[in-house]
Design an enzyme around this catalytic site. Structure first.
Site, PDB file in Angstrom:
ATOM      1  N   ASN A 213       1.077  -1.033  -0.065  1.00  0.00           N
ATOM      2  CA  ASN A 213       0.161  -0.139   0.008  1.00  0.00           C
ATOM      3  C   ASN A 213       1.020   0.981  -0.198  1.00  0.00           C
ATOM      4  O   ASN A 213       2.185   1.243   0.260  1.00  0.00           O
ATOM      5  CB  ASN A 213      -0.713  -0.249   0.997  1.00  0.00           C
ATOM      6  N   ILE A 310      -4.468  -6.986  13.486  1.00  0.00           N
ATOM      7  CA  ILE A 310      -3.948  -7.296  14.566  1.00  0.00           C
ATOM      8  C   ILE A 310      -3.874  -6.276  15.947  1.00  0.00           C
ATOM      9  O   ILE A 310      -4.292  -6.904  17.152  1.00  0.00           O
ATOM     10  CB  ILE A 310      -2.130  -6.482  14.241  1.00  0.00           C
TER      11      ILE A 310
END
Ligand SMILES: Cc1cc2nc3c(=O)[nH]c(=O)nc-3n(C[C@H](O)[C@H](O)[C@H](O)COP(=O)(O)O)c2cc1C
Length: 402
Positions: A213, A310
């Protein structure tokens, strides 16, 4: 705080807010700085040179070509180049545009180009001028080059309108200057263990290709640097981030989302605050495929599997640690989605930024954020440097640490 007496150039431009620069000059002098005032020709319509000269204790430099060969050899812009800081308050749209373009058609602009010290701009203008794409682009370009922006405030404007455009209060500008000169930053995170994630993960497609990204890691590095400057013990887990960090920051470099998760899980037990700025890939390519090299003539379907969430996992097992998430949302009701994510992932704070905007966020030095807290109003930080955004976030963190 009494300072060691830095040499500061105060640039004053042709805004009605130039009257406030008298107050700023007074505050800078009271703080012990040696201030040299440079006014643009237009500034002279709003504030008198005599007042500035009397308060600064130096003649005001205004005219590029109006010099007395005995008193000054005509290189005022070079004489000023040994200064510690240039602060332009107020900064007009005109001056900002010329600075961005490198135009030097008055003494202040020529001095600006000749100086190597940090530069602070404090814009002041009508809110439509401030929101004009030309001004936004110019401010963005300057911030990108490292110029420090003290953003204008919202309020009643001299023209009778209401909006963002008022010069920041002189006391706020002074605080920012003292920050920069290392004089005022409170060490309010002394001994606090801050874990920061930064950058963007890479998920291999084969031995040479990957999914990633646009995150550069600049926001996370800014949080790490700001926390370090405030006395925190900082660990930075950096995913594919080429930016340098201060030697005092403990840095762990990772590549994939799994490596990022492992590094964060290891460091999480020993932290008091986690600030999760890293952009983690939501998907990874199933392991069997991510080896070898796909041939160019080969038709290939990639099987993507979801990566672990996460921040959600850590937020749900925080045991009193503070967990701050980042939500980069695109399009309508981004704030609503960010707030829902904060609840679902059990976070103590969420920082929202609107990635549909091209002028802020990814791969830029500036950002515009809204800090969301579960039991409080949204806190909007108008466009400023990522370092300043980081300090705003840490202000909220310190106010909530018990
Ligand atoms: C009454 C008055 C107030 C002004 N206030 C502002 C202002 O607050 N901000 C701004 O960008 N321009 C303002 N302007 C326009 C600037 O003075 C003009 O663009 C000028 O060229 C700026 O020159 P300088 O950037 O060299 O100082 C104002 C003009 C007038 C007549």
């Amino acid at each position: 705080m009494e300072s060691s007496g830095n040499k500061i150039v105060l640039g004053v431009t042709g805004s009605i807010a130039a009257t406030k620069s008298v107050e700023l000059l007074r505050l800078l002098r009271r703080a012990g700085h040696d201030v040299h005032v440079v006014m643009t020709p237009a500034a002279g319509h709003f504030v008198g040179e005599a007042a500035m000269a009397a308060l600064s204790g130096h003649p005001v430099a205004a005219e590029q070509f109006d010099f007395d060969a005995d008193a000054s050899p005509g290189f005022t812009h070079i004489d000023l180049s040994d200064s510690d800081l240039l602060v332009i308050a107020p900064a007009t749209a005109n001056t900002i545009g010329k600075m961005a373009a490198g135009i030097a058609d008055n003494l202040l602009l020529t001095a600006y180009l000749a100086m190597e010290c940090p530069v602070v701009i404090c814009p002041a203008m009508n809110q439509r001028m401030w929101n004009h794409p030309a001004v936004s682009d110019n401010v963005g370009r300057l911030v990108e080059r490292g110029t420090i922006l003290v953003p204008p405030e919202r309020g009643g404007l001299a023209c009778g309108e209401e909006g963002i455009g008022r010069l920041a209060e002189p006391r706020v500008i002074l605080e920012r200057i003292q920050d920069l000169l290392g004089e005022s930053r409170e060490r309010d995170l002394e001994g606090v263990r801050v874990l920061v994630s930064a950058g963007g993960t890479r998920e291999p497609i084969d031995a040479v290709r990957f999914i990633t990204n646009r995150s550069s890691g600049r926001m996370g590095v800014s949080v790490a640097e700001a926390a370090h400057a405030r006395g925190a013990l900082v660990t930075l887990v950096a995913a594919n981030c080429s930016l340098p960090v201060s030697p005092g920051v403990n840095r762990v470099d990772v590549t994939t989302a799994d490596e990022l998760r492992q590094a964060l899980e290891t460091a999480f037990d020993d932290c008091d605050v986690l600030v999760m700025t890293a952009a983690v890939s939501d998907y990874k390519v199933s392991v069997e495929e991510a080896t070898g090299k796909i041939r160019s003539n080969e038709r290939k379907y990639l099987h993507l599997v979801q990566s672990a969430d996460i921040v959600s996992a850590l937020g749900s097992n925080s045991n009193g640690r503070m967990v701050v998430g980042f939500a980069a949302e695109y399009g309508e009701d981004g704030i609503g989605r960010a707030r829902r994510k904060m609840r679902e992932k059990n976070l103590d704070m969420m920082v929202f930024n609107d990635i549909s905007r091209k002028d802020i966020g990814f791969e830029t030095g500036s950002n515009e954020i809204t800090i969301l807290l579960p039991d409080d109003d949204d806190y909007f930080v108008s466009r400023t440097s990522k370092l300043e955004c980081a300090h705003e976030i840490l202000d909220k963190v310190t106010s909530r640490l018990t």
